[in-house]
Design an enzyme around this catalytic site. Structure first.
Site: not given
Lengths: 409, 337
Positions: B60, B84-85, B129
């Site tokens: 990421e 987003a986690d 999640h």
């Protein structure tokens, strides 16, 4: 400038997509027994060819050949076969349980069972594994209670993790199995730190950690190897190269340019590349790395070359991004079939006993699932609600105390 | 007018921008051939080409870093962080780089990237999640943070984000990708069909960043919400039987402070609803702003309804999720104060 070619952006693509014939033609595999075995205490610069070979012990006739043959007792082979078959039977049953709405999620380790099982049996009870979500075989090999797994998967009142985690993100400290997180690669450095602590304390324990080949792209992977190399940490760092990271083939992680074992070269630690579907090869390479670690010679990176025969999880259909029959064409076969073939070749096994064992293991799994269902499937039974507010800190602070009261529990 | 769910509306926005602007490109984990784990980029690689929508390594930080570099070159990258986690390995790139490149280079370089990422719970995703990390982005100066609550806004906000010259994070409420969700998890699933905001025009249009929407007008109390919680708020308001005004903030940074102040000055009461845990959440900032700017008009303390200050527990998803019942209680407390 005019004579210069225009730059183009390269995006790698896999050799085959749905509708194509599976294509493993580009794969160059050494024969079983062909790759040399350096002495355990050899200097790293003398073994820089290892990442480009492949440690293989079982040949096509199911015989153990070459310098890496670990000459295992038949008892170990039987235990290994049983744990691998149990893993597969459990995976199949619990995958179905998800389809039946009994839980929210599941992930199988089909095709990769030899890795966790061989390494679990090989390492000691006091060593620590830092798992991914595809190594439940580690627990199967150590006779972890199936009912506890089922209860965790159902997040029910019997869940040893009290409903806090997504199914299969187990934690089992007494079985040398560190807590799993859904994040990728974030525990690779924990394994190095754990191993450094063992060295600091003058203990004899070592650590073993897993990532998938896709996760070698994460910074955490490179940070961990750097620390492992610098501090000569007694740790075995494993890359399970199962060819697919959800829908991304291993080329997206760099497999078209070099091997994952070769990542070790830049950090100055040994890098072994191993047939991950060969129980004996996985055992032998792990034993080599473990001995080396226990001799204070530091870390080894092991690439376990295998194939993820199932989808990534219950949330994807692999036929949407790869040929549906690709798993069947995998050149290194199925790990259970290969160990079974070896035992038969040794005269220590036969189809009848295999079928009987398969049936007995299915019964064992069925009984565990029934016992879990009797407690309750997801949502039908829950741990005590107040436990939701525990373990945020060792001692709860005013926020969770107030909020628990607000909930009336 | 075409009816779309939120996934289709986002896909349509990306399709329009890929078709109209050669500087737009998309990358992220599994977004290429497969079309993303939530299908938002489905078909875009096949239609627009391999270099316009492609898979990335699982990194990421690398995704955001290369998007910043591309943005500095003059492209408009739209990247997906699968959940987003999982954005946290990219946090340094977002905070120290994307958010400050323009400022520290005195405007020589900037990073017009758009980060799309599904967030939020209600899908039995467990603690990795389900999180709602908006407050850790809204605290970072230089980042814009946007949260759509319906297909129409999703398309318009995404187009506006891509065209924006600053870094924008779009938090996509994955619980309402396929249908509105009012928090009643035990009732039948709804689809977007029939919802007025599921009518999504073809072609380019923008929903401006920094403009809240009044979802429901009312006189007695203001409810501030965004994302999935807009739908929970509507249900809670109806169940409480109060004449509440509901603002869908849509954009947290920039924030439509005028709309908030105008509403609270009219109603004199304010309840803030978000799914993220309460302490240090975006509701705290909203509460402070309302108190600072509407103190003389307030008839009751500002209420915050939020997730508990625990990780998101798998077994207790619906005990954690701030559903309509908790909003009803807060509305009544505020009305009866």
């Amino acid at each position: 400038m005019d004579n210069q070619p225009r730059l183009t952006l390269h995006i790698p693509e896999p050799p085959a997509r749905p509708g194509d014939h599976p294509d493993f033609g580009g794969m160059k595999l050494p024969k079983a027994g062909e790759t040399a075995r350096p002495d355990v205490d050899a200097a790293e610069p003398t073994m820089r060819d290892m990442p480009f070979g492949m440690i293989r012990v079982l040949d096509d006739g199911h015989h153990a050949v070459g310098p890496w043959d670990p000459h295992l007792d038949v008892d170990i082979l039987h235990r290994g076969l049983r744990a691998m078959m149990l893993t597969r039977a459990f995976d199949d049953r619990l995958f179905r349980a998800h389809r039946q709405g009994k839980t929210s999620f599941y992930m199988k380790s089909t095709g990769e069972e030899a890795i966790a099982v061989a390494q679990s049996l090989m390492l000691g009870a006091r060593d620590m594994c830092f798992p991914t979500y595809r190594v439940v075989g580690w627990l199967m090999a150590r006779n972890y209670p199936l009912l506890d797994l089922v209860n965790q998967i159902f997040s029910n009142a019997g869940d040893p993790l009290r409903g806090r985690q997504l199914p299969i993100l187990y934690s089992a400290r007494d079985y040398g199995f560190y807590s799993i997180s859904g994040n990728l690669g974030s525990r690779f450095g924990h394994a190095v730190g754990w191993a450094m602590a063992s060295a600091y304390k003058g203990d004899d324990r070592i650590a073993l950690a897993y990532v998938g080949e896709g996760t070698t792209a994460e910074g955490g992977f490179h940070e961990a190897i750097t620390f492992a190399s610098v501090y000569r940490a007694p740790v075995i760092l494993c890359v399970t190269n199962n060819q697919w990271a959800i829908s991304s083939f291993s080329g997206i992680a760099g497999a078209n340019e070099t091997t994952f074992a070769a990542k070790a070269l830049a950090y100055g630690i040994p890098g072994l590349r191993v047939d991950g579907n060969d129980f004996l090869a996985v055992w032998a390479a792990t034993q080599w790395a473990a001995e080396r670690a226990r001799l204070n010679l530091g870390a080894t990176l092991i690439e376990l070359f295998t194939y993820r025969a199932s989808g990534h999880s219950t949330a994807d259909d692999p036929a949407k991004y790869r040929p549906a029959d690709e798993a069947l064409q995998w050149p290194l076969g199925d790990p259970i079939e290969r160990l079974k073939g070896h035992l038969i070749a040794l005269g220590e096994w036969d189809d009848e006993r295999h079928a009987a064992l398969q049936s007995a293991l299915e019964d064992e799994v069925r009984a565990a699932v029934r016992a879990g269902e009797a407690i309750g499937t997801l949502g039908k039974s829950k741990p005590e609600l107040a436990s939701m507010f525990e373990d945020v800190f060792k001692q709860p602070d005013w926020r969770v105390i107030e909020q628990r009261r607000e909930m009336g529990v | 007018m075409p009816v779309m769910n939120m996934v289709q509306a986002l896909n349509n926005a990306l399709d329009e921008k890929l078709g109209g602007d050669p500087n737009v490109l998309i990358f992220g984990e599994d977004v290429g051939y497969f079309g993303g784990v939530f299908r938002v980029t489905d078909g875009l690689q096949a239609k627009h080409g391999l270099t316009r929508c492609f898979d990335t390594p699982i990194a990421e930080g690398g995704i955001i870093a290369t998007a910043i570099g591309m943005g500095a070159y003059g492209l408009r990258p739209v990247v997906e962080i699968q959940f987003a986690d999982y954005i946290l390995p990219a946090f340094d790139q977002l905070v120290s780089e994307a958010a400050r490149l323009r400022y520290r280079s005195n405007g020589e370089f900037w990073a017009p990237l758009t980060v799309r990422t599904p967030y939020g719970g209600g899908i039995f995703g467990g603690q990795t999640h389900s999180q709602s990390p908006e407050a850790i982005f809204t605290h970072v100066v230089g980042l814009k943070t946007v949260v759509p609550s319906n297909p129409y806004d999703a398309k318009g906000l995404l187009i506006a984000a891509i065209e924006d010259d600053d870094p924008v994070i779009i938090l996509e409420p994955k619980r309402i990708y396929n249908g509105p969700f009012d928090g009643h998890h035990d009732r039948p699933l709804k689809t977007w069909a029939g919802h007025p905001k599921a009518e999504v025009p073809e072609g380019l249009y923008r929903v401006p960043l920094g403009k809240a929407a009044v979802v429901r007008e009312g006189r007695d109390i203001t409810v501030l919400a965004y994302g999935t919680m807009v739908h929970v708020a509507l249900a809670g308001i109806e169940e409480a039987g109060v004449d509440a005004e509901l603002l869908d903030l849509r954009s947290l940074v920039p924030l439509d402070i005028e709309a908030i102040v105008a509403s609270v000055r009219k109603t004199g009461r304010c309840v803030i609803l978000h799914e993220a845990s309460r302490f240090g959440g975006f509701g705290g900032e909203l509460s402070a702003l309302v108190q600072e700017r509407c103190f003389d008009h307030l008839k009751a303390p500002i209420e915050r309804v939020a997730g508990w200050d625990t990780p998101y527990p798998h077994a207790f998803e619906w005990d954690y999720f701030p559903g309509p019942a908790r909003l009803v209680a807060a509305l009544r407390r505020a009305m009866e104060y």
